[in-house]
Design an enzyme around this catalytic site. Sequence first.
Site, short mmCIF file in Angstrom:
data_model
loop_
_atom_site.label_atom_id
_atom_site.label_comp_id
_atom_site.label_asym_id
_atom_site.label_seq_id
_atom_site.Cartn_x
_atom_site.Cartn_y
_atom_site.Cartn_z
N ALA A 71 0.85 -1.20 0.00
CA ALA A 71 0.00 0.00 0.00
C ALA A 71 0.88 1.25 0.00
O ALA A 71 2.02 1.22 0.48
CB ALA A 71 -0.92 0.00 1.22
N ASP A 72 0.34 2.32 -0.54
CA ASP A 72 1.02 3.60 -0.49
C ASP A 72 -0.03 4.69 -0.42
O ASP A 72 -1.09 4.59 -1.05
CB ASP A 72 1.92 3.81 -1.71
#
Length: 192
Positions: A71-72
């Site tokens: 995730a970012d």
Amino acid sequence: MIYLASASPRRQELLRQLGVEFDVMPSNIHEVRAAGESPAQYVARVAGDKARRVAQWVRERGLPAHPVLGADTEVVIDGEILGKPENAAHGMDMLRRLAGRTHEVLSAVCVWHREKEYTALSTSRVTFRPLTPAEIEQYWKTGEPRDKAGAYAIQGRAAAFIAKLEGSYSGVMGLPLYELDEILRKIGTDGI
């Protein structure tokens, strides 16, 4: 069971909140935006890079083939990704830019499972109320914004700054749970 390609305490908290079992395996990738890459392309690529790196480690180490979650999350204003503050001056400058304005929070998730990649992007719009210089300095001194994208945490004291949120609270926090659940259901788990 999933592998979380992140050391983020916020992502861990969100997964625990929903009862998702996970092992933390930070990817430790170097996050640099490529020339010509839009903010949305950037967060999706970084989430994918994290998931692919950890999936490779899982294969190399012969670990059970659980899904890998990368995730970012990035704060974007005037088309610019703010990133995390480098120091006090940088962090307080970010907060001054956000004060009294609306910005976007882009949060991408990528799940790598059985040699396939599933990616989704959450886009939220967050409006800050105007902030005084004293409020910005006082907030910085709490230590809360030091390691956060855009120099604030929606789940912390900065919640008082937010006049309006359009989109995903969990996405702004760092892990869009609706999008993650959709992917987990697609790959055949029971979802969240």
